[in-house]
Scaffold this motif. Structure first.
Motif, PDB file in Angstrom:
ATOM      1  N   ASN A  56       0.843  -1.201   0.000  1.00 28.65           N
ATOM      2  CA  ASN A  56       0.000   0.000   0.000  1.00 28.65           C
ATOM      3  C   ASN A  56       0.875   1.247   0.000  1.00 28.65           C
ATOM      4  O   ASN A  56       2.102   1.175   0.110  1.00 28.65           O
ATOM      5  CB  ASN A  56      -0.928   0.009   1.220  1.00 28.65           C
ATOM      6  N   GLY A  57       0.202   2.411  -0.122  1.00 28.44           N
ATOM      7  CA  GLY A  57       0.907   3.680  -0.181  1.00 28.44           C
ATOM      8  C   GLY A  57       1.600   4.058   1.112  1.00 28.44           C
ATOM      9  O   GLY A  57       2.629   4.747   1.098  1.00 28.44           O
ATOM     10  N   ALA A  58       1.065   3.622   2.242  1.00 28.39           N
ATOM     11  CA  ALA A  58       1.687   3.945   3.532  1.00 28.39           C
ATOM     12  C   ALA A  58       3.067   3.308   3.631  1.00 28.39           C
ATOM     13  O   ALA A  58       4.028   3.943   4.101  1.00 28.39           O
ATOM     14  CB  ALA A  58       0.794   3.467   4.673  1.00 28.39           C
ATOM     15  N   GLU A  59       3.188   2.047   3.191  1.00 29.18           N
ATOM     16  CA  GLU A  59       4.494   1.400   3.181  1.00 29.18           C
ATOM     17  C   GLU A  59       5.454   2.116   2.238  1.00 29.18           C
ATOM     18  O   GLU A  59       6.637   2.291   2.554  1.00 29.18           O
ATOM     19  CB  GLU A  59       4.354  -0.061   2.758  1.00 29.18           C
ATOM     20  N   ALA A  60       4.927   2.546   1.070  1.00 24.06           N
ATOM     21  CA  ALA A  60       5.767   3.252   0.110  1.00 24.06           C
ATOM     22  C   ALA A  60       6.258   4.573   0.684  1.00 24.06           C
ATOM     23  O   ALA A  60       7.424   4.949   0.506  1.00 24.06           O
ATOM     24  CB  ALA A  60       4.994   3.478  -1.183  1.00 24.06           C
ATOM     25  N   ALA A  61       5.371   5.304   1.355  1.00 25.36           N
ATOM     26  CA  ALA A  61       5.753   6.591   1.938  1.00 25.36           C
ATOM     27  C   ALA A  61       6.815   6.405   3.024  1.00 25.36           C
ATOM     28  O   ALA A  61       7.705   7.256   3.190  1.00 25.36           O
ATOM     29  CB  ALA A  61       4.528   7.288   2.515  1.00 25.36           C
ATOM     30  N   ALA A  62       6.750   5.286   3.730  1.00 28.05           N
ATOM     31  CA  ALA A  62       7.724   5.006   4.782  1.00 28.05           C
ATOM     32  C   ALA A  62       9.009   4.398   4.230  1.00 28.05           C
ATOM     33  O   ALA A  62      10.017   4.303   4.945  1.00 28.05           O
ATOM     34  CB  ALA A  62       7.113   4.066   5.818  1.00 28.05           C
ATOM     35  N   GLY A  63       8.979   3.986   2.955  1.00 27.92           N
ATOM     36  CA  GLY A  63      10.152   3.386   2.342  1.00 27.92           C
ATOM     37  C   GLY A  63      10.473   1.999   2.856  1.00 27.92           C
ATOM     38  O   GLY A  63      11.624   1.568   2.848  1.00 27.92           O
ATOM     39  N   VAL A  64       9.434   1.273   3.296  1.00 23.57           N
ATOM     40  CA  VAL A  64       9.625  -0.072   3.848  1.00 23.57           C
ATOM     41  C   VAL A  64       9.006  -1.094   2.896  1.00 23.57           C
ATOM     42  O   VAL A  64       7.782  -1.157   2.749  1.00 23.57           O
ATOM     43  CB  VAL A  64       8.982  -0.193   5.245  1.00 23.57           C
ATOM     44  N   TYR A  65       9.836  -1.898   2.241  1.00 25.81           N
ATOM     45  CA  TYR A  65       9.340  -2.913   1.331  1.00 25.81           C
ATOM     46  C   TYR A  65       8.710  -4.066   2.107  1.00 25.81           C
ATOM     47  O   TYR A  65       9.258  -4.520   3.109  1.00 25.81           O
ATOM     48  CB  TYR A  65      10.470  -3.486   0.478  1.00 25.81           C
ATOM     49  N   SER A  66       7.566  -4.553   1.606  1.00 26.26           N
ATOM     50  CA  SER A  66       6.958  -5.741   2.209  1.00 26.26           C
ATOM     51  C   SER A  66       7.406  -7.006   1.482  1.00 26.26           C
ATOM     52  O   SER A  66       7.424  -8.087   2.070  1.00 26.26           O
ATOM     53  CB  SER A  66       5.432  -5.636   2.173  1.00 26.26           C
ATOM     54  N   ARG A  77     -12.364   5.459  -3.624  1.00 29.92           N
ATOM     55  CA  ARG A  77     -12.389   4.458  -2.559  1.00 29.92           C
ATOM     56  C   ARG A  77     -11.509   3.271  -2.914  1.00 29.92           C
ATOM     57  O   ARG A  77     -10.755   2.769  -2.062  1.00 29.92           O
ATOM     58  CB  ARG A  77     -13.826   4.005  -2.320  1.00 29.92           C
ATOM     59  N   GLU A  78     -11.580   2.819  -4.174  1.00 32.95           N
ATOM     60  CA  GLU A  78     -10.773   1.680  -4.605  1.00 32.95           C
ATOM     61  C   GLU A  78      -9.285   2.005  -4.591  1.00 32.95           C
ATOM     62  O   GLU A  78      -8.451   1.136  -4.337  1.00 32.95           O
ATOM     63  CB  GLU A  78     -11.181   1.253  -6.023  1.00 32.95           C
ATOM     64  N   ALA A  79      -8.948   3.278  -4.872  1.00 34.02           N
ATOM     65  CA  ALA A  79      -7.552   3.674  -4.963  1.00 34.02           C
ATOM     66  C   ALA A  79      -6.998   4.224  -3.656  1.00 34.02           C
ATOM     67  O   ALA A  79      -5.828   4.604  -3.598  1.00 34.02           O
ATOM     68  CB  ALA A  79      -7.391   4.724  -6.062  1.00 34.02           C
ATOM     69  N   ALA A  80      -7.819   4.250  -2.588  1.00 31.09           N
ATOM     70  CA  ALA A  80      -7.389   4.863  -1.327  1.00 31.09           C
ATOM     71  C   ALA A  80      -6.120   4.233  -0.777  1.00 31.09           C
ATOM     72  O   ALA A  80      -5.255   4.931  -0.235  1.00 31.09           O
ATOM     73  CB  ALA A  80      -8.515   4.774  -0.299  1.00 31.09           C
ATOM     74  N   TYR A  81      -5.972   2.904  -0.952  1.00 29.92           N
ATOM     75  CA  TYR A  81      -4.804   2.239  -0.376  1.00 29.92           C
ATOM     76  C   TYR A  81      -3.502   2.607  -1.101  1.00 29.92           C
ATOM     77  O   TYR A  81      -2.407   2.348  -0.609  1.00 29.92           O
ATOM     78  CB  TYR A  81      -4.998   0.721  -0.383  1.00 29.92           C
ATOM     79  N   LEU A  82      -3.631   3.229  -2.319  1.00 24.94           N
ATOM     80  CA  LEU A  82      -2.456   3.639  -3.079  1.00 24.94           C
ATOM     81  C   LEU A  82      -1.908   4.998  -2.641  1.00 24.94           C
ATOM     82  O   LEU A  82      -0.803   5.375  -3.032  1.00 24.94           O
ATOM     83  CB  LEU A  82      -2.793   3.704  -4.571  1.00 24.94           C
ATOM     84  N   GLN A  83      -2.688   5.728  -1.853  1.00 26.36           N
ATOM     85  CA  GLN A  83      -2.272   7.069  -1.457  1.00 26.36           C
ATOM     86  C   GLN A  83      -1.127   7.005  -0.447  1.00 26.36           C
ATOM     87  O   GLN A  83      -1.025   6.043   0.323  1.00 26.36           O
ATOM     88  CB  GLN A  83      -3.466   7.839  -0.881  1.00 26.36           C
ATOM     89  N   PRO A  84      -0.237   8.032  -0.460  1.00 25.27           N
ATOM     90  CA  PRO A  84      -0.352   9.294  -1.191  1.00 25.27           C
ATOM     91  C   PRO A  84       0.158   9.251  -2.629  1.00 25.27           C
ATOM     92  O   PRO A  84       0.095  10.268  -3.335  1.00 25.27           O
ATOM     93  CB  PRO A  84       0.514  10.240  -0.358  1.00 25.27           C
ATOM     94  N   SER A  85       0.683   8.119  -3.097  1.00 26.64           N
ATOM     95  CA  SER A  85       1.282   8.062  -4.429  1.00 26.64           C
ATOM     96  C   SER A  85       0.306   8.432  -5.539  1.00 26.64           C
ATOM     97  O   SER A  85       0.659   9.140  -6.482  1.00 26.64           O
ATOM     98  CB  SER A  85       1.836   6.656  -4.691  1.00 26.64           C
TER      99      SER A  85
END
Length: 298
Positions: free
Chosen positions: A174-184, A266-274
């Protein structure tokens, strides 16, 4: 990444191939030619074509690659009479479309185009490159297109498939992981499929051509190593309705279109903030828009 395709897409690039004409260059052996008979002009086995365009937004498969800002694009194709061709496409980028660093998309294209009866077959490979961008941004995508005409109408069906590559992988959920720079899941590889259809019909006795496009994407539902995805939300539709106006006695064409997708906020919310203009987490870069472009054929 690429369609407005417009756009662009451009889009996705202008591709052409010359028809074989070698038979017109030589007289039949042992048969003298009538000097009064008009001689066929020598043909060049290589043709070069291209275009430059200014767009209000670079939409690739319905998703903005220029942060909903204007873009300048260029395309060049070198074709041989055998049907083989090579080409290049370039566009400025911003926001989501930069793949983590570059402000430029540069595509290398190669393929083969041939006419069989009333149908034209076009197949090849596009290599998407983002000079100066982050690591693992570039990826390859094979394509095949079948087109034909019926009176003033032109129809095209296409398929593009990118095999599993790291640039398309689900490194972030999700975008939160991307914003934090932490790969899952660093190093993940995913593929991507795109199916589309185009239609155009010339309006009799006018320089207008009505155009329509619809496409369907299926791929990574997360975010790649550079916080983007060739298929945001994993699976979605995009479409475009508009018209071209060929300005008489010039190489210029104006296009005005409406572009949209079925990706809801709503569908794209998990992609934010990207997945937002300015990557600020508000709005969407896949919402409906009125698109305009001015293209000059070279």
């Amino acid at each position: 990444m690429k369609f407005t395709y417009s756009a662009a897409l451009l889009l996705l690039a202008a591709l052409s191939a010359a028809s074989p004409a070698l038979a017109q260059e030589f007289a039949k052996p042992g048969v003298p030619q009538d000097p009064a008979e008009p001689q066929a002009a020598p043909t060049n086995p290589i043709t070069v074509s291209g275009s430059v365009a200014v767009l209000t937004d670079y939409r690739l498969r319905g998703v903005s690659q220029s942060d909903r800002d204007p873009a300048v694009q260029g395309a060049l194709t070198i074709a041989h009479e055998s049907g083989f061709y090579v080409g290049a496409f370039a566009s400025n980028l911003a926001g989501w479309g930069t793949f983590g660093g570059s402000n430029l998309e540069l595509d290398a294209i190669g393929g083969f185009r041939n006419t069989v009866g009333s149908a034209t077959i076009d197949a090849g490979l596009t290599w998407y490159m983002y000079p100066g961008g982050a690591d693992k941004t570039d990826y390859a995508e094979a394509f095949a297109k079948l087109s034909g005409t019926a009176g003033p109408m032109t129809l095209l069906a296409g398929v593009a498939y990118a095999p599993e590559q790291q640039a398309l992988g689900k490194w972030y959920r999700n975008g939160a992981e991307a914003a934090a720079g932490v790969y899952s899941d660093p190093g993940d590889k995913e593929d991507n499929l795109y199916l589309w259809g185009d239609g155009a019909i010339a309006v009799p006795n006018t320089p207008l051509t009505a155009k329509a496009h619809i496409g369907w994407s299926k791929g990574n539902g997360g975010l790649g190593p550079n916080a983007t995805s060739a298929a945001p939300t994993g699976e979605y539709w995009d479409w475009q309705l508009g018209a071209d106006y060929a300005i008489p006695h010039t190489p210029l064409t104006v296009n005005v279109s409406w572009i949209d997708t079925d990706i809801s906020r709503r569908e794209a919310a998990y992609l934010q903030p990207s997945f937002s203009k300015g990557q600020d987490g508000t709005g969407s870069i896949a919402g409906s828009t009125v698109f305009a472009s001015l293209t000059a054929a070279l």
